[in-house]
Design a protein around this motif. Structure first.
Motif, mmCIF file in Angstrom:
data_model
loop_
_atom_site.group_PDB
_atom_site.id
_atom_site.type_symbol
_atom_site.label_atom_id
_atom_site.label_comp_id
_atom_site.label_asym_id
_atom_site.label_seq_id
_atom_site.Cartn_x
_atom_site.Cartn_y
_atom_site.Cartn_z
ATOM 1 N N UNK A 1 0.828 -1.203 0.000
ATOM 2 C CA UNK A 1 0.000 0.000 0.000
ATOM 3 C C UNK A 1 0.864 1.255 0.000
ATOM 4 N N UNK A 2 1.910 1.276 0.842
ATOM 5 C CA UNK A 2 2.784 2.445 0.949
ATOM 6 C C UNK A 2 3.566 2.661 -0.341
ATOM 7 N N UNK A 3 3.926 1.571 -1.011
ATOM 8 C CA UNK A 3 4.691 1.685 -2.257
ATOM 9 C C UNK A 3 3.796 1.829 -3.487
ATOM 10 N N UNK A 4 2.490 1.885 -3.268
ATOM 11 C CA UNK A 4 1.537 2.084 -4.367
ATOM 12 C C UNK A 4 1.619 0.956 -5.400
ATOM 13 N N UNK A 5 1.752 -0.280 -4.911
ATOM 14 C CA UNK A 5 1.857 -1.412 -5.833
ATOM 15 C C UNK A 5 0.631 -2.319 -5.810
ATOM 16 N N UNK A 6 -0.421 -1.920 -5.089
ATOM 17 C CA UNK A 6 -1.661 -2.689 -5.110
ATOM 18 C C UNK A 6 -2.470 -2.318 -6.358
ATOM 19 N N UNK A 7 -3.208 -3.282 -6.856
ATOM 20 C CA UNK A 7 -3.907 -3.126 -8.136
ATOM 21 C C UNK A 7 -5.279 -2.466 -7.967
ATOM 22 N N UNK A 8 -5.275 -1.300 -7.328
ATOM 23 C CA UNK A 8 -6.518 -0.558 -7.195
ATOM 24 C C UNK A 8 -6.919 0.009 -8.556
ATOM 25 N N UNK A 9 -8.206 0.150 -8.803
ATOM 26 C CA UNK A 9 -8.627 0.782 -10.063
ATOM 27 C C UNK A 9 -8.156 2.231 -10.114
ATOM 28 N N UNK A 10 -7.955 2.732 -11.305
ATOM 29 C CA UNK A 10 -7.532 4.115 -11.487
ATOM 30 C C UNK A 10 -8.621 5.053 -10.970
ATOM 31 N N UNK A 11 -8.224 5.939 -10.073
ATOM 32 C CA UNK A 11 -9.191 6.877 -9.507
ATOM 33 C C UNK A 11 -9.332 8.108 -10.424
ATOM 34 N N UNK A 12 -10.535 8.620 -10.562
ATOM 35 C CA UNK A 12 -10.688 9.868 -11.346
ATOM 36 C C UNK A 12 -9.962 11.007 -10.659
ATOM 37 N N UNK A 13 -9.504 11.969 -11.451
ATOM 38 C CA UNK A 13 -8.826 13.133 -10.878
ATOM 39 C C UNK A 13 -9.792 13.918 -10.011
ATOM 40 N N UNK A 14 -9.245 14.468 -8.912
ATOM 41 C CA UNK A 14 -10.055 15.355 -8.078
ATOM 42 C C UNK A 14 -9.964 16.759 -8.655
ATOM 43 N N UNK A 15 -11.101 17.348 -8.967
ATOM 44 C CA UNK A 15 -11.080 18.715 -9.499
ATOM 45 C C UNK A 15 -12.193 19.545 -8.863
#
Length: 522
Positions: free
Chosen positions: A508-522
């Motif tokens: 999780x800390x290294x951002x290597x989990x296969x989470x779906x791409x989150x939409x940009x926050x705007x």
């Protein structure tokens, strides 16, 4: 000869990062921390040389300029003999190198050095270009000094920690010897590496130590970890929400886009609405507890705060923050206070506020997940085996509670605590280093809390599917579910699984989990 054994820093080849004083980001700094060499944008040299010529003009004309021809702090009224100007700078860096306590991680020192180089390249500091190059050489040779993490109040810059860096380029103190993997006398390391110590000239010591780079070096690591947490939190919540059969109606457009249109609230509701609608699970009740029903209202502010904290911190990466600043166009030195760390301190306090609620609501959800009275048909502590014998995920929830309590102590705004130093001349300080250290600790704690919820959610989904083969996650969440189960297989019977959880937190800390791409926050 003093020697200290330390762990090896990464030596994996990486693409160089170009510094120019304007475009350094947390992502680039993270690459430097992990081993990317740094190079100076050649376009920066003209600005640096111009500011240096201004300093030489002040010296030659014997003008009264703070820190160049005068003493420091409350000694501002003491004029320095022209023959002692270099000695003044040497004495400054020698006397101020008093950082104590546990050593900063070598990669933190590397980030701190890179940040100082980036600031000096803006051309407002009056330092020689060759002196900046000397810092770059230490970074790229992996020959940086040991620096204690304590001793800075974050105003007049991070004086003590940066003074150790200033001493290092002069060949004073200890430096890391990467071949022997230990600290040795700087003089020996310089000789072994065929490096030449710098002899500081007018203004240079002050330019080296007057900055916010300890705050931003530690703070950038907290920011990077937090960014990975923000990528993970909504998919994690969605998995546990589906497992707990929560009602997706709580995320309707009427509630969030018409009735209370905060940007963060709209964003969280939209993402969760998409996940939960895609799952097609049947809601167990009309109204869920607040940790389910009010997720958009609770997490929305955190999502809205985070970009502001990031923007403030990354702006600080690219500032001239020593004193005085040189206006080479007008040949003038202007005394001010850009060394004050209030902006990065406030940014990190905001980051802490955004993290604390992620941990709070996650732990509340974990309590419901393990309680068979409210988890809607799941076994106590999510035990797939004999509940009389197995304890399941009982202590994950307990561990999360311990970290939440710790976060509630750490979240107190560090920048609200100020004292007077320097004989009253420096009568307000930012306490930014403490803000940075507590933010990093909170980020690491929150990553563990969220990993615990992710494990529980996947365990609960496994139990649901064993009872009902038609119970399914959305396709978008299936890859991370399978990955979690690969890292830490579902608990059919109690086993020792703490190393699996360490791997899950690391992923999780290294951002290597296969989470779906989150939409940009705007």
């Amino acid at each position: 000869m003093l020697r200290v054994i330390v762990r090896t820093m990464s030596s994996v080849p990486a693409q160089p990062i170009t510094l120019n004083g304007n475009t350094l980001t947390a992502k680039k700094l993270d690459s430097i921390r992990k081993g990317s060499p740094i190079v100076i944008d050649p376009c920066s040299k003209g600005k640096v040389d111009a500011s240096r010529k201004a300093v030489e003009f002040f010296v030659n004309e014997q003008l009264t300029v703070y820190g160049i021809t005068t003493g420091f702090g409350s000694n501002v009224d003491t004029m320095i003999n022209p023959t002692d100007l270099s000695r003044l700078q040497r004495c400054l860096t020698a006397s101020h190198a008093t950082a104590m306590g546990p050593l900063l991680k070598p990669e933190t020192v590397k980030a701190m050095a890179a940040l100082r180089v980036n600031s000096l390249l803006r051309g407002h500091s009056g330092i020689r270009f060759g002196t900046i190059e000397a810092i770059v050489t230490l970074v790229n040779n992996n020959t940086l000094p040991p620096i204690g993490e304590k001793g800075s109040v974050g105003a007049s810059g991070d004086l003590a920690p940066l003074a150790h860096l200033a001493n290092a380029i002069q060949g004073v103190g200890l430096l890391y010897n990467p071949e022997l993997q230990r600290y040795e006398d700087a003089e020996k390391v310089f000789k072994d590496k065929q490096m030449t110590p710098v002899e500081l000239e007018a203004k240079e010591g002050l330019a080296l130590i007057n900055g916010t780079q300890l705050i931003t070096a530690i703070g950038s690591e907290a920011l990077t970890t937090a960014e990975h947490i923000f990528k993970a939190v909504l998919p994690t919540v969605a998995i546990s929400s589906i497992a707990l059969k929560e009602n997706p109606a709580a995320f309707s457009t009427l509630i969030h886009e018409e009735a209370k249109p905060h940007r963060g609230q709209i964003y969280v509701a939209r993402v969760l609405r998409n996940f939960l609608t895609e799952s097609k699970h049947k809601a167990a009740e009309l109204q869920d507890p607040y940790s389910g029903r009010c997720l958009a209202q609770i997490l929305g502010p955190s999502f809205q705060i985070f970009p502001l904290a990031k923007e403030m911190l990354e702006t600080e990466f690219n500032t001239s923050n020593d004193n005085p600043l040189i206006n080479s166009g007008k040949m003038e030195a202007i005394s001010g206070g850009n060394f004050h760390g209030e902006f990065p301190a406030k940014a990190l306090d905001l980051l802490k506020l955004s993290l604390v609620e992620i941990g709070n609501v996650s732990t509340a959800r974990q309590r419901r997940a393990v309680d068979k009275k409210v988890n809607r048909g799941l076994p106590a502590y999510l035990t797939a085996g004999d509940p009389g014998i197995n304890s399941g995920v009982m202590t994950l929830e307990i561990g999360s509670t311990s970290l939440v309590m710790e976060n509630k102590q750490l979240v107190y705004p560090s920048s609200a605590q100020t004292e007077s130093t320097g004989a009253g001349q420096e009568d307000h300080v930012s306490n930014g280093p403490v803000a940075a250290k507590t933010a990093l600790e909170m980020a690491n704690n929150t990553a563990i809390i969220l990993a615990n919820e992710l494990k529980m959610g996947c365990q609960a989904i496994h139990i649901r599917q064993s009872e009902d083969p038609d119970f399914r996650l959305p396709k978008s969440l299936q890859p991370v579910y399978e990955q979690v189960n690969e890292i830490s297989p579902p608990l059919e019977e109690d086993r020792f699984f703490q190393p699996e959880m360490e791997k899950l937190v690391e992923a999780m800390v290294k951002d290597s989990l296969l989470f779906p791409e989150m939409p940009d926050f705007d």
